[in-house]
Enzyme design. Structure first.
Site, PDB file in Angstrom:
ATOM      1  N   GLU A 443       2.369   1.163  -5.934  1.00 22.15           N
ATOM      2  CA  GLU A 443       2.345   1.004  -7.399  1.00 22.15           C
ATOM      3  C   GLU A 443       2.399  -0.460  -7.813  1.00 22.15           C
ATOM      4  OE1 GLU A 443       0.963   3.909  -8.466  1.00 22.15           O
ATOM      5  OE2 GLU A 443       1.419   2.406  -9.960  1.00 22.15           O
TER       6      GLU A 443
HETATM    7  C1  FAD Z   1       2.532   5.663   1.571  1.00 23.75           C
HETATM    8  C2  FAD Z   1       1.610   5.053   0.574  1.00 23.75           C
HETATM    9  C3  FAD Z   1       1.226   5.780  -0.542  1.00 23.75           C
HETATM   10  C4  FAD Z   1       0.333   5.237  -1.458  1.00 23.75           C
HETATM   11  N1  FAD Z   1      -0.109   6.000  -2.512  1.00 23.75           N
HETATM   12  C5  FAD Z   1      -1.158   5.558  -3.262  1.00 23.75           C
HETATM   13  C6  FAD Z   1      -1.812   6.408  -4.202  1.00 23.75           C
HETATM   14  O1  FAD Z   1      -1.397   7.536  -4.435  1.00 23.75           O
HETATM   15  N2  FAD Z   1      -2.901   5.936  -4.852  1.00 23.75           N
HETATM   16  C7  FAD Z   1      -3.395   4.689  -4.638  1.00 23.75           C
HETATM   17  O2  FAD Z   1      -4.400   4.331  -5.226  1.00 23.75           O
HETATM   18  N3  FAD Z   1      -2.782   3.836  -3.770  1.00 23.75           N
HETATM   19  C8  FAD Z   1      -1.694   4.249  -3.072  1.00 23.75           C
HETATM   20  N4  FAD Z   1      -1.088   3.408  -2.164  1.00 23.75           N
HETATM   21  C9  FAD Z   1      -1.582   2.060  -2.025  1.00 23.75           C
HETATM   22  C10 FAD Z   1      -0.609   1.011  -2.543  1.00 23.75           C
HETATM   23  O3  FAD Z   1      -0.513   1.057  -3.949  1.00 23.75           O
HETATM   24  C11 FAD Z   1      -1.079  -0.356  -2.019  1.00 23.75           C
HETATM   25  O4  FAD Z   1      -0.819  -0.339  -0.621  1.00 23.75           O
HETATM   26  C12 FAD Z   1      -0.388  -1.516  -2.675  1.00 23.75           C
HETATM   27  O5  FAD Z   1      -0.769  -1.618  -4.029  1.00 23.75           O
HETATM   28  C13 FAD Z   1      -0.709  -2.847  -1.977  1.00 23.75           C
HETATM   29  O6  FAD Z   1      -2.064  -2.980  -1.690  1.00 23.75           O
HETATM   30  P1  FAD Z   1      -2.539  -3.346  -0.201  1.00 23.75           P
HETATM   31  O7  FAD Z   1      -1.846  -2.420   0.727  1.00 23.75           O
HETATM   32  O8  FAD Z   1      -4.005  -3.385  -0.171  1.00 23.75           O
HETATM   33  O9  FAD Z   1      -1.947  -4.801   0.043  1.00 23.75           O
HETATM   34  P2  FAD Z   1      -2.673  -6.169  -0.361  1.00 23.75           P
HETATM   35  O10 FAD Z   1      -3.186  -6.080  -1.739  1.00 23.75           O
HETATM   36  O11 FAD Z   1      -3.625  -6.540   0.701  1.00 23.75           O
HETATM   37  O12 FAD Z   1      -1.445  -7.172  -0.332  1.00 23.75           O
HETATM   38  C14 FAD Z   1      -0.897  -7.708   0.881  1.00 23.75           C
HETATM   39  C15 FAD Z   1       0.259  -8.636   0.531  1.00 23.75           C
HETATM   40  O13 FAD Z   1      -0.221  -9.731  -0.251  1.00 23.75           O
HETATM   41  C16 FAD Z   1       0.520  -9.853  -1.440  1.00 23.75           C
HETATM   42  N5  FAD Z   1      -0.346 -10.317  -2.515  1.00 23.75           N
HETATM   43  C17 FAD Z   1      -1.562  -9.874  -2.859  1.00 23.75           C
HETATM   44  N6  FAD Z   1      -2.021 -10.544  -3.924  1.00 23.75           N
HETATM   45  C18 FAD Z   1      -1.075 -11.418  -4.276  1.00 23.75           C
HETATM   46  C19 FAD Z   1      -0.937 -12.383  -5.302  1.00 23.75           C
HETATM   47  N7  FAD Z   1      -1.884 -12.573  -6.221  1.00 23.75           N
HETATM   48  N8  FAD Z   1       0.205 -13.120  -5.350  1.00 23.75           N
HETATM   49  C20 FAD Z   1       1.184 -12.932  -4.447  1.00 23.75           C
HETATM   50  N9  FAD Z   1       1.112 -12.032  -3.460  1.00 23.75           N
HETATM   51  C21 FAD Z   1       0.006 -11.282  -3.371  1.00 23.75           C
HETATM   52  C22 FAD Z   1       1.055  -8.448  -1.717  1.00 23.75           C
HETATM   53  O14 FAD Z   1       2.195  -8.482  -2.547  1.00 23.75           O
HETATM   54  C23 FAD Z   1       1.340  -7.964  -0.304  1.00 23.75           C
HETATM   55  O15 FAD Z   1       2.608  -8.389   0.104  1.00 23.75           O
HETATM   56  C24 FAD Z   1      -0.152   3.925  -1.270  1.00 23.75           C
HETATM   57  C25 FAD Z   1       0.259   3.182  -0.167  1.00 23.75           C
HETATM   58  C26 FAD Z   1       1.115   3.730   0.754  1.00 23.75           C
HETATM   59  C27 FAD Z   1       1.491   2.922   1.967  1.00 23.75           C
END
Ligand code: FAD
Length: 596
Positions: A443
């Site tokens: 989220e």
């Molecule tokens: C168990 C689980 C359930 C989930 N359920 C859903 C769901 O129902 N629907 C859905 O759509 N998604 C879902 N997600 C996805 C989840 O919302 C994302 O994993 C999350 O938003 C982070 O995206 P990412 O994993 O691609 O990480 P990335 O976006 O690749 O981020 C990697 C790291 O970089 C940091 N970062 C990125 N950009 C910046 C910035 N501008 N400034 C500082 N730091 C930054 C982040 O904070 C993070 O620490 C789920 C994930 C999991 C693991």
């Protein structure tokens, strides 16, 4: 496996004594008839359902997990989950706060919020199946056409159908502007969607008759980035003319993610192979519409961690009174036993009180925000509605990040109370730690929440929303500043409020020179503001407790002691956090990436 009893006494304290919800709700015509008895009855029934039906499935659901049949793409959640869902639906729980026009019971959010805490204490993984429906309901209620609303809302409200949110793709999570799922317009007004999504919670299961996927995708002529994203509703089964589920739509679960926690919830990779969907809201304005669902989900995630904080605390407390190890430093407390119970040791008390204070602070804060949502949506005066909306916007990222960080701290401390037994799965404590970890990530990670708070909600409006909150706190300080019995609470509260104001101005000035200053300060900054809010609520709770501490009800003594612990042992963290937030970006940005 452990125990869970809904904290009804503290919930009643927060709703009736701290927030006076019955009086507040009387100002909202829709809720004018809701009295304290109705609220208490719902809380009691909610307590029974969650502790008797859901809690017993928490540990078994974690051990068993979900199963995917690759041939049929069907997912079976752990044993007992579907039956519990049937009971939840039969009792009318999905309709609790929903609009009566579509079959809802029309009860306020502030009550729904307490129930949500109970659900998450009892079983976070299970709660995510109906939990996402709530966000889908809110999104459709606000942005759906009349036709969409009359088709889908009654099904979501009755619980016959559930919802999901499909945003994330393999190459984009935080940066949704990169998403690639395509939506092509069809002659009949529908769209054909193609693409793949990952990490979709409750993406496939057999608990409801149908699943409504809310999917972000791009139209063929969409501009690049976030301004080219549209929102679609993509049902698992296409509704027939009579509204019952018909033909299977090609949106399938391709695989289940193996993960650290919430094993009972199906986290799905979703393949969308030419599925039919319908636009929600305007083309290319999908993120706007989806924000309704995301905001609901952000508050919901905060409640997941509050729920875990409470249940972990309850279990650690029972254990600490039972486990005999060593003698108290000040001499035996239970001389007839071979050793004293570990609750005599100061540091065990610190761990217990940390979880207790974060549970009680989080309950007060989140109930307040839920009441503000009720005012935002229902107050007859537009100015009051707008003011409440501003406050909810400011506080939402704090609910999401501060409550989930505290949930991680609290579940870990509660596990530590068990010593080695906490690490052994039989006791159930390590599950709370594992389950709570995801809440800081999904989220929008807590870093993203911090950037939203400091960058968008505070600096972008020159601190106007924060100033309003500051005025409220200053008003309270002035009102109580001369009361000597309150000075142990009011003095540090006033001091922190002044420091937050100064810190905000300082970061704002630095940000003019260098935008990285915001990114460097945001995470400790959010925690400082979170503490300011908890200090405000603990001061208010302490005032009530001071006035009632001699009335024979031990609850008030406990509340006062918790408030004192909070001010003495948790709030001082802000001194370090302020130093970190002021430290600037230089030490973070000095190293070239290749020198790490
Ligand atoms: C168990 C689980 C359930 C989930 N359920 C859903 C769901 O129902 N629907 C859905 O759509 N998604 C879902 N997600 C996805 C989840 O919302 C994302 O994993 C999350 O938003 C982070 O995206 P990412 O994993 O691609 O990480 P990335 O976006 O690749 O981020 C990697 C790291 O970089 C940091 N970062 C990125 N950009 C910046 C910035 N501008 N400034 C500082 N730091 C930054 C982040 O904070 C993070 O620490 C789920 C994930 C999991 C693991």
């Amino acid at each position: 496996m452990g125990q869970y009893n809904a904290p009804l006494r503290d919930m009643r304290f927060v709703l009736h004594e701290l927030l006076n919800v019955s009086d507040e709700l009387k100002q909202l015509p829709k809720y004018a008839d809701i009295d304290a008895d109705t609220i208490n009855q719902v809380l009691e029934e909610g307590g029974k359902f969650t502790s008797e039906v859901l809690f017993p499935l928490n540990h078994s659901g974690d051990r068993e997990g979900c199963k995917l049949d690759p041939a049929t793409h069907e997912v079976t959640p752990p044993k007992g989950f579907k039956e519990a869902y049937d009971q939840y639906v039969a009792a009318g729980w999905p309709a609790l706060s929903a609009d009566p026009e579509y079959g809802g019971q029309g009860l306020p959010m502030v009550l729904q919020n307490s129930f949500l805490e109970m659900l998450n204490s009892a079983n976070q993984a299970w709660t995510m199946y109906p939990g996402l429906s709530h966000g889908a309901y809110e999104c459709l209620h606000k942005h759906g056409t009349e036709e969409q609303k009359s088709l889908y809302l009654p099904k979501l409200i009755s619980g016959e159908w559930t919802g999901t949110m499909c945003l994330t793709e393999a190459h984009c999570g935080t940066d949704l502007g990169l998403l690639r799922t395509k939506a092509e317009p069809q002659d009949d007004g529908s769209y054909k969607l193609t693409g793949s999504k990952i990490f979709i919670s409750a993406g496939e299961h057999n608990m409801s008759q149908n699943i409504l996927h809310l999917v972000l995708a791009r139209l063929p002529d969409a501009p690049k980035g976030t301004h080219g994203i549209s929102l679609f509703i993509v049902p698992k089964f296409l509704p027939k003319a009579d509204g019952t589920p018909g033909e299977r739509n090609p949106i399938f679960c391709g695989a289940l993610e193996e993960k650290m926690g919430i094993h009972g919830n199906a986290t799905c990779q979703m393949n969308i192979d030419g599925a039919r969907g319908w636009l929600i809201g305007e083309p290319n304005k999908g993120l706007n519409a989806m924000f309704v669902m995301m905001n609901a989900a952000r508050l919901g995630v905060g409640m997941q961690s509050l729920g875990l904080t409470e249940v972990a605390y309850q279990n650690a407390l029972v254990y600490a009174k039972d486990r005999l190890q060593m003698r108290s430093l000040t001499g035996p407390k239970e001389a007839d036993k071979p050793a004293d119970p570990i609750i005599v040791h100061p540091d065990v008390r610190r761990m217990l009180l940390t979880a207790k204070a974060y549970a009680e602070g989080g309950r007060a804060f989140s109930s307040y925000v839920a009441l503000q949502i009720d005012r935002e949506l229902n107050h007859p005066d537009e100015a009051v509605r707008n003011e409440a909306a501003d406050e909810v916007a400011l506080l939402t990222p704090i609910i999401k990040a501060f409550l989930t960080d505290n949930g991680w701290i609290s579940t870990s401390e509660a596990m530590q109370v068990y010593g080695g037994h906490g690490f052994i799965s039989e006791w159930g404590m390590e599950q709370y730690v594992r389950d709570s970890r995801i809440n800081m990530i999904y989220e929008g990670t807590n870093t993203i929440q911090s950037l939203d708070l400091l960058g968008r909600k505070i600096l972008q409006d020159n601190g106007a929303k924060l100033r309003k909150l500051g005025e409220k706190i200053r008003g309270y300080v002035e009102e109580n500043g001369l009361d000597e019995s309150m000075s142990e609470f009011v003095t540090p509260l006033a001091d922190l409020a002044a420091k937050v104001e100064k810190l905000t101005t300082e970061i704002g000035m630095k940000a003019f020179q260098n935008a990285d200053e915001v990114g460097a300060a945001a995470v400790p900054y959010l925690r400082v503001v979170g503490h300011l809010i908890y200090a405000y609520f603990f001061a208010r709770m302490a005032k009530i407790a001071l006035s009632k501490q001699d009335n024979g009800d031990p609850f008030y003594k406990s509340k006062l002691a918790t408030a004192r612990f909070y001010f003495a042992r948790l709030l001082p963290e802000t001194a370090m956090l302020i130093r970190q937030a002021r430290a600037g970006s230089a030490s973070l940005m000095a190293l070239d990436a290749e020198l790490f």
